[in-house]
Design a protein around this motif. Structure first.
Motif, PDB file in Angstrom:
ATOM      1  N   SER A 100      39.066  57.530  66.746  1.00 52.91           N
ATOM      2  CA  SER A 100      39.579  56.670  65.678  1.00 52.91           C
ATOM      3  C   SER A 100      38.598  55.601  65.210  1.00 52.91           C
ATOM      4  O   SER A 100      38.784  55.017  64.151  1.00 52.91           O
ATOM      5  CB  SER A 100      40.882  55.997  66.134  1.00 52.91           C
ATOM      6  N   CYS A 101      37.542  55.313  65.990  1.00 52.59           N
ATOM      7  CA  CYS A 101      36.596  54.271  65.576  1.00 52.59           C
ATOM      8  C   CYS A 101      35.244  54.529  66.215  1.00 52.59           C
ATOM      9  O   CYS A 101      35.095  55.337  67.140  1.00 52.59           O
ATOM     10  CB  CYS A 101      37.108  52.884  65.970  1.00 52.59           C
ATOM     11  N   ALA A 102      34.215  53.798  65.728  1.00 48.79           N
ATOM     12  CA  ALA A 102      32.860  53.991  66.212  1.00 48.79           C
ATOM     13  C   ALA A 102      32.730  53.628  67.678  1.00 48.79           C
ATOM     14  O   ALA A 102      32.001  54.286  68.433  1.00 48.79           O
ATOM     15  CB  ALA A 102      31.888  53.170  65.368  1.00 48.79           C
ATOM     16  N   GLU A 103      33.417  52.577  68.110  1.00 50.22           N
ATOM     17  CA  GLU A 103      33.328  52.168  69.508  1.00 50.22           C
ATOM     18  C   GLU A 103      33.836  53.271  70.435  1.00 50.22           C
ATOM     19  O   GLU A 103      33.247  53.536  71.498  1.00 50.22           O
ATOM     20  CB  GLU A 103      34.120  50.881  69.737  1.00 50.22           C
ATOM     21  N   GLU A 104      34.913  53.914  70.037  1.00 48.94           N
ATOM     22  CA  GLU A 104      35.459  55.015  70.841  1.00 48.94           C
ATOM     23  C   GLU A 104      34.473  56.191  70.868  1.00 48.94           C
ATOM     24  O   GLU A 104      34.293  56.853  71.894  1.00 48.94           O
ATOM     25  CB  GLU A 104      36.802  55.452  70.282  1.00 48.94           C
ATOM     26  N   PRO A 116      27.128  57.347  64.663  1.00 47.17           N
ATOM     27  CA  PRO A 116      27.948  56.611  63.690  1.00 47.17           C
ATOM     28  C   PRO A 116      27.119  55.753  62.739  1.00 47.17           C
ATOM     29  O   PRO A 116      27.363  55.733  61.531  1.00 47.17           O
ATOM     30  CB  PRO A 116      28.870  55.762  64.570  1.00 47.17           C
ATOM     31  N   GLN A 122      32.858  56.383  60.840  1.00 46.74           N
ATOM     32  CA  GLN A 122      33.505  55.534  61.839  1.00 46.74           C
ATOM     33  C   GLN A 122      34.569  56.278  62.656  1.00 46.74           C
ATOM     34  O   GLN A 122      34.831  55.908  63.801  1.00 46.74           O
ATOM     35  CB  GLN A 122      34.161  54.338  61.142  1.00 46.74           C
ATOM     36  N   ALA A 123      35.194  57.296  62.064  1.00 43.56           N
ATOM     37  CA  ALA A 123      36.242  58.045  62.762  1.00 43.56           C
ATOM     38  C   ALA A 123      35.955  59.536  62.625  1.00 43.56           C
ATOM     39  O   ALA A 123      35.443  59.985  61.586  1.00 43.56           O
ATOM     40  CB  ALA A 123      37.611  57.700  62.197  1.00 43.56           C
ATOM     41  N   LEU A 145      35.807  54.841  57.444  1.00 45.95           N
ATOM     42  CA  LEU A 145      36.477  53.681  58.029  1.00 45.95           C
ATOM     43  C   LEU A 145      37.253  54.139  59.261  1.00 45.95           C
ATOM     44  O   LEU A 145      37.560  55.326  59.406  1.00 45.95           O
ATOM     45  CB  LEU A 145      37.435  53.047  57.012  1.00 45.95           C
ATOM     46  N   PRO A 146      37.579  53.214  60.159  1.00 47.48           N
ATOM     47  CA  PRO A 146      38.423  53.602  61.299  1.00 47.48           C
ATOM     48  C   PRO A 146      39.692  54.284  60.790  1.00 47.48           C
ATOM     49  O   PRO A 146      40.263  53.920  59.760  1.00 47.48           O
ATOM     50  CB  PRO A 146      38.716  52.261  61.980  1.00 47.48           C
ATOM     51  N   HIS A 147      40.132  55.288  61.516  1.00 46.13           N
ATOM     52  CA  HIS A 147      41.238  56.110  61.033  1.00 46.13           C
ATOM     53  C   HIS A 147      42.127  56.500  62.208  1.00 46.13           C
ATOM     54  O   HIS A 147      41.657  56.942  63.255  1.00 46.13           O
ATOM     55  CB  HIS A 147      40.683  57.376  60.371  1.00 46.13           C
ATOM     56  N   SER A 148      43.420  56.348  62.001  1.00 43.20           N
ATOM     57  CA  SER A 148      44.387  56.730  63.026  1.00 43.20           C
ATOM     58  C   SER A 148      44.992  58.074  62.649  1.00 43.20           C
ATOM     59  O   SER A 148      45.578  58.215  61.569  1.00 43.20           O
ATOM     60  CB  SER A 148      45.486  55.665  63.139  1.00 43.20           C
TER      61      SER A 148
END
Length: 563
Positions: A100-104, A116, A122-123, A145-148
């Motif tokens: 869901s995000c770059a950190e993950e 990334p 990002q996702a 962008l971060p995405h759920s």
């Protein structure tokens, strides 16, 4: 209103899925499948990027991408998956993961933590492409962008990846079959054209693009005795492995018969027998031209094949009037033969019908365009096809044949990605043997002939500065002339040719061919041809209009002509 908008979006998504399904059904190659996925998945899921890999022999092959920096993904191109760090392996293999995000992403894939930032994604949805229980590749759908990912989206992405996997598996089978067909075709055609003093040659082969089958078009350049050369082009009708194999058999038979010094009409008689023996469904057209650089004469036979284009040194072109013979497999011998002379520096173009009938052209229009394309690149106005057409230009003598072939292919086959038929082009530029490289002596058939021949050899090879081969050549000529005096009849003709080799020919009026045999220890004769075979690089015999000719070839010492 929100319900209407949601319903409209759902309908639009269903239509998009249906369109993608139709496109995947029509995709032929693995790259086609990747193009469909990158074109539809981004809009279907409002994604920024899509990448597709195929797995082949344990390696990752990037089939296509959109929205990603190709440089960032190229690091995986062709690498062996097992040699990657474990976290990178799972990314390329397409282990089902939603990030869901770059950190993950960085936490999951530390070995490629820079991805990334390099891609701006990002996702990620990392999807396996599994067909028939086997992973055939992997795909990634990325978001800027971060995405759920909700459960519906995850289910749909997974389902779409299965559909893509099935299409990719089918396409990769096509790709493999297509490669095998191309390898078969390349293996049946000449890998390299020989370097000969009589002609400079170049060739092009363009396969059809509407299927996986190999074709039956072929070309060949066959060195003959006395520096003669046979130029051959042909076309087995139809497409498929059977036609390609038939082509290979014909090409092999043609080379074998030519090596046996078969007269041209007899060679075609035997080729017709070969094709007839393949069954009722096989026919082939063929054109063969034998060029003699000493007399500058050509002998030609066409079996249902279009005539060559003759481009004179002055830039004018014409199609020679060849007798009409039916195709091989449908002909009833004998085959009619044509003869014509060529000026030194003439260019001859042999081709198959796929070259002149592309793009919906009829064959006459295509032949006219071919003659036009063969003309010198910067020739003056007023040139055209047909007998005596064109205007002179020195460009025809300076343009390389490879460049000429490329120019012809570009002019006649501009859209090579949609060819419906194979095409072959063979171009040759003639080089006549200079008068100072030819020596001829006629002798009466009597016991003094061998001595005359030896004296002539010594004088001529001394004049040619070939002292190193005088002794061997005297031995060869003495043995051949003595055999004529002993066993044959009529006047004797000795001819020496200085070309890529030293050619010695002895002709007589007897049609009886010599036969090499093993002489017993107590035999007083029978070793002459064994001796000739031992000291010559090549030797043979051919029939002439008045009898036969025995010839030998010797390698020239290193130097301007023998290097």
């Amino acid at each position: 209103m929100e319900e209407v908008a949601a319903e409209s979006a759902a309908v639009e998504r269903v239509n998009e899925i249906a369109e993608m399904t139709r496109a995947l059904a029509g995709a032929v190659t693995g790259h086609d499948v990747a193009d469909v996925m990158t074109a539809h998945m981004a809009s279907l899921f409002d994604a920024e990027g899509v990448g597709v890999w195929a797995h082949e022999d344990g390696r990752a092959l990037l089939m296509g991408s959109a929205g990603y920096s190709k440089e960032s993904l190229r690091r995986f191109e062709g690498v062996r998956i097992t040699e990657l760090p474990s976290s990178a392996q799972s990314f390329i293999e397409g282990t089902l993961t939603f990030v869901s995000c770059a950190e993950e992403f960085i936490a999951r894939y530390p070995a490629i933590a820079d991805l990334p930032a390099a891609t701006g994604i990002q996702a990620w949805a990392i999807l396996p492409l599994v067909a028939s229980g086997r992973t055939v590749g992997g795909a990634c759908v990325g978001y800027g962008l971060p995405h759920s990912f909700d459960s519906e989206e995850r289910t749909l992405l997974t389902a779409m990846s299965g559909m893509v996997a099935q299409a990719l598996e089918r396409a990769r089978l096509y790709d493999a079959e297509h490669r095998r067909a191309q390898e078969l075709q390349r293996g049946l055609l000449p890998r390299h054209l020989p370097t000969l003093p009589a002609v400079t040659t170049a060739a092009r082969y363009q396969p059809a693009c509407d299927g996986t089958d190999a074709g039956g078009d072929w070309y060949d350049v066959i060195p003959l005795s006395a520096e003669q050369v046979a130029l051959v082009v042909g076309d087995v009708m139809g497409h498929g492995v059977s036609e390609a194999v038939a082509m290979g058999r014909l090409r092999t038979a043609g080379r074998t018969l030519a090596d046996l010094e078969q007269p041209l009409d007899e060679l075609f008689f035997h080729l017709n027998e070969v094709v007839s023996g393949l069954g009722d469904g096989f026919y082939a057209t063929c054109l063969c031209i034998v060029y003699d650089p000493v007399s500058r004469m050509c002998q030609a036979i066409s079996a249902g094949h279009p005539p060559p284009v003759i481009l004179r040194p002055d830039g004018t072109s014409y199609f020679p009037d060849l007798p009409v013979n039916p195709p091989l497999g449908a002909a009833t011998p004998p085959f009619d033969t044509a003869e014509f002379s060529l000026p030194d520096g003439t260019t001859i173009a042999l081709y198959t019908d796929g070259l002149v009938e592309s793009g919906g052209l009829d064959i006459d229009e295509g032949m006219g365009r071919l003659a036009h394309c063969l003309r010198p690149a910067r020739s003056g106005p007023g040139t055209g096809s047909g007998s005596g057409s064109g205007s002179g230009s020195a460009d025809s003598a300076t343009e390389t044949l490879d460049a000429l072939c490329d120019r012809v292919i570009a002019g006649l086959l501009p859209d090579r990605g949609s060819l419906s038929d194979d095409s072959a082009l063979l171009v040759a530029r003639t080089h006549a043997l200079a008068a100072e490289d030819i020596s001829c002596l006629r002798m009466r058939n009597d016991p003094t002939a061998a001595g005359q021949a030896r004296r002539h050899v010594r004088a001529q090879l001394t004049a040619w500065d070939l002292d190193e081969v005088i002794m061997t050549t005297e031995l060869v000529v003495s043995e051949l002339v003595s055999n004529v005096v002993r066993h044959a009849s009529g006047p004797i003709t000795l001819r020496l040719l200085r070309g890529r080799t030293l050619v010695c020919e002895v002709a007589d009026a007897s049609p009886v061919m010599p036969r090499i045999r093993r002489a017993a220890d107590t035999d007083e004769g029978g070793r002459g041809l064994q001796l000739i075979a031992a000291v010559s690089s090549r030797w043979g015999a051919r029939y002439t209009t008045s009898g036969k000719c025995i010839w030998t070839e010797q390698l020239l010492p290193a130097g301007p002509l023998g290097a």
